[in-house]
Design a protein around this motif. Sequence first.
Motif, PDB file in Angstrom:
ATOM      1  N   GLN A   1     -17.132 -21.403   8.178  1.00  0.00           N
ATOM      2  CA  GLN A   1     -16.840 -21.104   6.777  1.00  0.00           C
ATOM      3  C   GLN A   1     -15.830 -19.978   6.660  1.00  0.00           C
TER       4      GLN A   1
ATOM      5  N   ARG B   1     -26.609 -25.093  10.716  1.00  0.00           N
ATOM      6  CA  ARG B   1     -27.640 -25.781   9.931  1.00  0.00           C
ATOM      7  C   ARG B   1     -28.003 -27.064  10.657  1.00  0.00           C
TER       8      ARG B   1
ATOM      9  N   LYS C   1     -28.752 -35.579  -4.033  1.00  0.00           N
ATOM     10  CA  LYS C   1     -27.660 -36.502  -3.731  1.00  0.00           C
ATOM     11  C   LYS C   1     -28.112 -37.963  -3.736  1.00  0.00           C
TER      12      LYS C   1
ATOM     13  N   GLY D   1     -17.766 -34.712   8.588  1.00  0.00           N
ATOM     14  CA  GLY D   1     -17.741 -33.592   7.643  1.00  0.00           C
ATOM     15  C   GLY D   1     -19.034 -32.793   7.592  1.00  0.00           C
ATOM     16  N   ARG D   2     -19.976 -33.127   8.464  1.00  0.00           N
ATOM     17  CA  ARG D   2     -21.252 -32.404   8.471  1.00  0.00           C
ATOM     18  C   ARG D   2     -21.663 -32.138   9.912  1.00  0.00           C
ATOM     19  N   TYR D   3     -21.613 -30.884  10.294  1.00  0.00           N
ATOM     20  CA  TYR D   3     -21.919 -30.509  11.670  1.00  0.00           C
ATOM     21  C   TYR D   3     -23.073 -29.527  11.678  1.00  0.00           C
TER      22      TYR D   3
ATOM     23  N   ARG E   1     -14.074 -29.120   6.923  1.00  0.00           N
ATOM     24  CA  ARG E   1     -13.598 -30.107   5.928  1.00  0.00           C
ATOM     25  C   ARG E   1     -12.184 -29.778   5.482  1.00  0.00           C
TER      26      ARG E   1
ATOM     27  N   GLU F   1     -28.654 -30.210  10.194  1.00  0.00           N
ATOM     28  CA  GLU F   1     -28.612 -31.348   9.284  1.00  0.00           C
ATOM     29  C   GLU F   1     -28.348 -32.605  10.090  1.00  0.00           C
TER      30      GLU F   1
ATOM     31  N   ARG G   1     -25.930 -24.334  -7.996  1.00  0.00           N
ATOM     32  CA  ARG G   1     -25.913 -24.005  -6.585  1.00  0.00           C
ATOM     33  C   ARG G   1     -27.330 -24.120  -6.054  1.00  0.00           C
TER      34      ARG G   1
ATOM     35  N   ALA H   1     -17.492 -31.848  -1.365  1.00  0.00           N
ATOM     36  CA  ALA H   1     -17.363 -30.425  -1.684  1.00  0.00           C
ATOM     37  C   ALA H   1     -16.710 -29.690  -0.519  1.00  0.00           C
TER      38      ALA H   1
HETATM   39  P1  ATP Z   1     -23.236 -29.964   0.797  1.00  0.00           P
HETATM   40  O1  ATP Z   1     -23.551 -30.315  -0.615  1.00  0.00           O
HETATM   41  O2  ATP Z   1     -22.045 -30.684   1.332  1.00  0.00           O
HETATM   42  O3  ATP Z   1     -24.445 -30.029   1.693  1.00  0.00           O
HETATM   43  P2  ATP Z   1     -23.776 -27.193   0.483  1.00  0.00           P
HETATM   44  O4  ATP Z   1     -24.037 -27.041  -0.952  1.00  0.00           O
HETATM   45  O5  ATP Z   1     -24.913 -27.237   1.425  1.00  0.00           O
HETATM   46  O6  ATP Z   1     -22.806 -28.433   0.746  1.00  0.00           O
HETATM   47  P3  ATP Z   1     -22.702 -24.542   0.729  1.00  0.00           P
HETATM   48  O7  ATP Z   1     -23.950 -23.958   1.239  1.00  0.00           O
HETATM   49  O8  ATP Z   1     -22.261 -24.243  -0.642  1.00  0.00           O
HETATM   50  O9  ATP Z   1     -22.725 -26.101   0.961  1.00  0.00           O
HETATM   51  O10 ATP Z   1     -21.497 -24.209   1.753  1.00  0.00           O
HETATM   52  C1  ATP Z   1     -20.118 -24.132   1.322  1.00  0.00           C
HETATM   53  C2  ATP Z   1     -19.276 -25.185   2.000  1.00  0.00           C
HETATM   54  O11 ATP Z   1     -19.545 -25.255   3.400  1.00  0.00           O
HETATM   55  C3  ATP Z   1     -19.521 -26.591   1.511  1.00  0.00           C
HETATM   56  O12 ATP Z   1     -18.799 -26.828   0.340  1.00  0.00           O
HETATM   57  C4  ATP Z   1     -18.998 -27.424   2.661  1.00  0.00           C
HETATM   58  O13 ATP Z   1     -17.602 -27.600   2.574  1.00  0.00           O
HETATM   59  C5  ATP Z   1     -19.310 -26.576   3.863  1.00  0.00           C
HETATM   60  N1  ATP Z   1     -20.485 -27.096   4.580  1.00  0.00           N
HETATM   61  C6  ATP Z   1     -21.788 -26.969   4.232  1.00  0.00           C
HETATM   62  N2  ATP Z   1     -22.575 -27.536   5.149  1.00  0.00           N
HETATM   63  C7  ATP Z   1     -21.757 -28.033   6.116  1.00  0.00           C
HETATM   64  C8  ATP Z   1     -21.954 -28.737   7.357  1.00  0.00           C
HETATM   65  N3  ATP Z   1     -23.184 -29.021   7.802  1.00  0.00           N
HETATM   66  N4  ATP Z   1     -20.869 -29.088   8.078  1.00  0.00           N
HETATM   67  C9  ATP Z   1     -19.623 -28.799   7.653  1.00  0.00           C
HETATM   68  N5  ATP Z   1     -19.353 -28.135   6.504  1.00  0.00           N
HETATM   69  C10 ATP Z   1     -20.408 -27.761   5.747  1.00  0.00           C
END
Ligand code: ATP
Length: 418
Positions: free
Chosen positions: A125, A111, A208, A118-120, A308, A113, A256, A278
């Motif tokens: 997953q 993704r 957020k 914690g965000r890559y 994470r 982002e 969600r 999360a």
């Molecule tokens: P967030 O609210 O943190 O953006 P999300 O709702 O986009 O999460 P999901 O699509 O439900 O996340 O993905 C499940 C899990 O994958 C999240 O709870 C998080 O732990 C992890 N995750 C999501 N995006 C990322 C990211 N860019 N880098 C690392 N971990 C991620």
Amino acid sequence: MIQLIRGFKDILPGEVELWQQIEKVARQLFDDFGFKEIRIPIMERTELFKRSIGEDTDIVEKEMYTFPDRKGDLITLRPEATASIVRAYIQHKLFAKDPVQKFYLLGPMFRRERPQKGRYRQFYQIDAEIFGVASPLVDVQLILMLVTLFNRLQVPDISAHINTLGCPKCRPGFKSALQAMLMTVSDNLCSNCIRRRDRNPLRVLDCKVPACRQALKDAPSILDHLCSECQADFTEVRNSLDKLKVPYVIDKRLVRGLDYYARTTFEIQTGSLGAQSAVAGGGRYDGLVKELGGPQIPATGFAIGFDRLAEISGLQTSDYERKPDIYLAALGEKSQSLAFEWICQLGLAGIGAEMDFSDKSLKSQMKRADRLGASYVLILGDKELDEGKALVRNMATKEQTSVSLNNILENLKKVIYR
Ligand code: ATP
Ligand code: MG
């Protein structure tokens, strides 16, 4: 020097052992609960994600890595796993023999982002899906598995948040109530939320931005709008969690971000991750299999953020690092050649053995053995060859044992396995 792409990362030895251990514990748990591993491509047709994740989501609006391949077909690096697993379930008619199927998957997701802790942009997953069961009891089972996994991985300070999204029968009523409320606080909402207020109001609850969160403090709760079936369904979830002694909090803002979710929805949050709280999320997506061209088959699942999880697991990498069992400090050509033969034989027998290939001094070889964390060192020089025996030193206790070079492999095993 060419560096890696922003938002991507390497997982190096020293960290990877922790990932391997987490993977091992997760696989064991899935196995025990009857889940089968599924491996799917990391690229799919863009259409698949657009249709399943929904156009009004962060993922589809701004996060997907989408590009035309050399023939101009639009393809996307998977941002999540559910869509592809559903695609495989339908494509291979996995429902034909028995609609009830349980899968798990481990792998990278992509993704685009803003990179931060914690965000890559490539992250990992651990994903599990159950097809063919409408009962909310399997949602409870998924939550139990998540909580169990986090406990086994010694993750501190976790809590299970649950909510329901209702169903196509009762959600519209909640949607209009929410929309009406949003009209009254529009001045305090961000531009994204204003847009979503009209198109997909539930997603506003997910925003957020602190000002939006504040404005939504008194938003209506879906729990006041449920039809009797959804009400009974949610009560069953709660009773069953109580019976299994899984603590949870009801979180009316938990929606969600994906359009195909219905009824039970849940998230595992932790206090130890700062803003990215999360660590796993999931829920029921009864409409998706049909939406993607399959039969009407209910489904539910979750995704854990591996990166994470690795960050907050209480396991120590050093407990899982393989160190050499023995280091052969060989001096002189003849000893080196023998030592080489022996380290190969030891390796084949499952005993980790290292040596130095450049005829360094004993002192520097001992230093290296120490650095590598070898449990034992065997010193082999001309004198030892003449006498037909050598000393094996236990690096922790400094105790030395003399071993005969005849039948050396067996003798070393005896010392090492003692
Ligand atoms: P967030 O609210 O943190 O953006 P999300 O709702 O986009 O999460 P999901 O699509 O439900 O996340 O993905 C499940 C899990 O994958 C999240 O709870 C998080 O732990 C992890 N995750 C999501 N995006 C990322 C990211 N860019 N880098 C690392 N971990 C991620
Ligand atoms: Mg996100």
